[in-house]
Design a protein around this motif. Sequence first.
Motif, PDB file in Angstrom:
ATOM      1  N   HIS A  71       5.153  -2.206   1.784  1.00 36.45           N
ATOM      2  CA  HIS A  71       6.555  -2.605   0.943  1.00 36.45           C
ATOM      3  C   HIS A  71       5.696  -2.064   0.150  1.00 36.45           C
ATOM      4  O   HIS A  71       6.675  -1.750  -1.027  1.00 36.45           O
ATOM      5  CB  HIS A  71       6.998  -3.762   0.853  1.00 36.45           C
ATOM      6  CG  HIS A  71       7.825  -4.354   2.195  1.00 36.45           C
ATOM      7  ND1 HIS A  71       8.344  -3.734   2.829  1.00 36.45           N
ATOM      8  CD2 HIS A  71       7.075  -5.878   2.783  1.00 36.45           C
ATOM      9  CE1 HIS A  71       8.724  -4.449   3.956  1.00 36.45           C
ATOM     10  NE2 HIS A  71       7.720  -5.538   4.107  1.00 36.45           N
ATOM     11  N   PHE A  72       4.624  -2.265  -0.628  1.00 38.88           N
ATOM     12  CA  PHE A  72       4.183  -2.303  -2.114  1.00 38.88           C
ATOM     13  C   PHE A  72       3.945  -0.937  -1.855  1.00 38.88           C
ATOM     14  O   PHE A  72       4.477   0.319  -3.236  1.00 38.88           O
ATOM     15  CB  PHE A  72       3.149  -3.381  -2.142  1.00 38.88           C
ATOM     16  CG  PHE A  72       2.465  -2.499  -3.439  1.00 38.88           C
ATOM     17  CD1 PHE A  72       2.905  -3.090  -4.992  1.00 38.88           C
ATOM     18  CD2 PHE A  72       1.179  -1.740  -3.560  1.00 38.88           C
ATOM     19  CE1 PHE A  72       2.272  -2.140  -6.028  1.00 38.88           C
ATOM     20  CE2 PHE A  72       0.644  -2.053  -4.709  1.00 38.88           C
ATOM     21  CZ  PHE A  72       1.136  -1.920  -5.772  1.00 38.88           C
ATOM     22  N   VAL A  73       3.045  -0.087  -0.785  1.00 32.35           N
ATOM     23  CA  VAL A  73       2.657   0.957  -1.005  1.00 32.35           C
ATOM     24  C   VAL A  73       4.101   1.936  -0.716  1.00 32.35           C
ATOM     25  O   VAL A  73       4.496   3.062  -1.554  1.00 32.35           O
ATOM     26  CB  VAL A  73       2.501   1.523   0.519  1.00 32.35           C
ATOM     27  CG1 VAL A  73       1.890   2.979   0.530  1.00 32.35           C
ATOM     28  CG2 VAL A  73       0.972   0.561   0.435  1.00 32.35           C
ATOM     29  N   ALA A  74       5.238   1.621  -0.090  1.00 34.16           N
ATOM     30  CA  ALA A  74       6.079   2.626   0.420  1.00 34.16           C
ATOM     31  C   ALA A  74       6.885   1.997  -1.033  1.00 34.16           C
ATOM     32  O   ALA A  74       7.874   4.227  -1.161  1.00 34.16           O
ATOM     33  CB  ALA A  74       7.002   1.679   1.099  1.00 34.16           C
ATOM     34  N   ALA A  75       6.891   1.659  -1.637  1.00 31.94           N
ATOM     35  CA  ALA A  75       8.341   2.116  -3.175  1.00 31.94           C
ATOM     36  C   ALA A  75       7.171   2.457  -4.636  1.00 31.94           C
ATOM     37  O   ALA A  75       7.579   2.902  -4.984  1.00 31.94           O
ATOM     38  CB  ALA A  75       8.576   0.287  -3.803  1.00 31.94           C
ATOM     39  N   THR A  76       5.755   2.228  -4.149  1.00 28.63           N
ATOM     40  CA  THR A  76       5.095   2.640  -4.885  1.00 28.63           C
ATOM     41  C   THR A  76       4.854   4.053  -4.746  1.00 28.63           C
ATOM     42  O   THR A  76       4.516   4.745  -6.300  1.00 28.63           O
ATOM     43  CB  THR A  76       3.730   2.127  -5.198  1.00 28.63           C
ATOM     44  OG1 THR A  76       4.234   1.001  -5.289  1.00 28.63           O
ATOM     45  CG2 THR A  76       2.903   2.519  -6.191  1.00 28.63           C
TER      46      THR A  76
END
Length: 280
Positions: A71-76
């Motif tokens: 989720h962090f990767v997708a958002a960043t």
Amino acid sequence: MLTKVLARVLQSLPKTRTGDYIFSYLLFLRAHRRKPGSGMLLNDYLFRLKTSKEMLSPLRQFTSDKALVKHFVAATVGDKYNIESIAVLESKAEIDAFDFPASCCIKPTHGSGRVILRRDGEPIDKAEIKAWFDLNYYLYKREVNYRYAEPKVIIEPILFGGTKGEDYKFFCFNGKVKLLQVDIGRHHVHTRKYYDGAMNEQDFSMKRPRELGPYELPKNMPEMKAVAEKLSSYFGFVRIDLYSDGDAIYVGEITHCPENACARFIPLEAEQTASDLIFN
């Protein structure tokens, strides 16, 4: 005998931050044959980071989970840098009921170093996989960012058909790539190469032997560096672990305390060189 005695001592320490500190201190002594110092040698810095309140920050805990980090990767940086999640299994019963793909990568989301690569429908040990639900990786090395991780098992495809792609581990400080570790032949004869932030090869290694043969970095290295730096910008120090075949790039995981602050350099004096590259 000494190792067994030390293991009993370590396991008897209380599960408190004081107990964690003593546990980590003893591991550091055993690994480096010296006390952790207050300077900016890499392992000393990692020891201080590991035993600090910073390791309990919500973002470090969140990104230690191999499912949640996506989720962090997708958002960043975008979901295209995430490995597909075929399934995330949350109980031993789900392991028994799940029809594992003929070829897949199976690993716990709440630890490090454990992985099963299933190929061509070969048998898998479901008892081993179910045992991961009883694993508390925090107790293994007292990396407190794993302490409250919920046990799960994630199923992913084997990247690049299992034939190409190395591990690229970017040591980042203050949002900049300072050192690159390339793991070569990880499931065969495991060697490493190191490069500075400008991708100049270095004449040292850490924990594993240095790969002496020629090696060509992937053509998409500028994009890989950009991904690593954007992900790392939320932390002071962190290691961003990527996979690439020269075209596609995927985030493997975000590592907050590489090698548990216990990896020895080859040669030992190279720790100063690597530390200067990272922190200056």
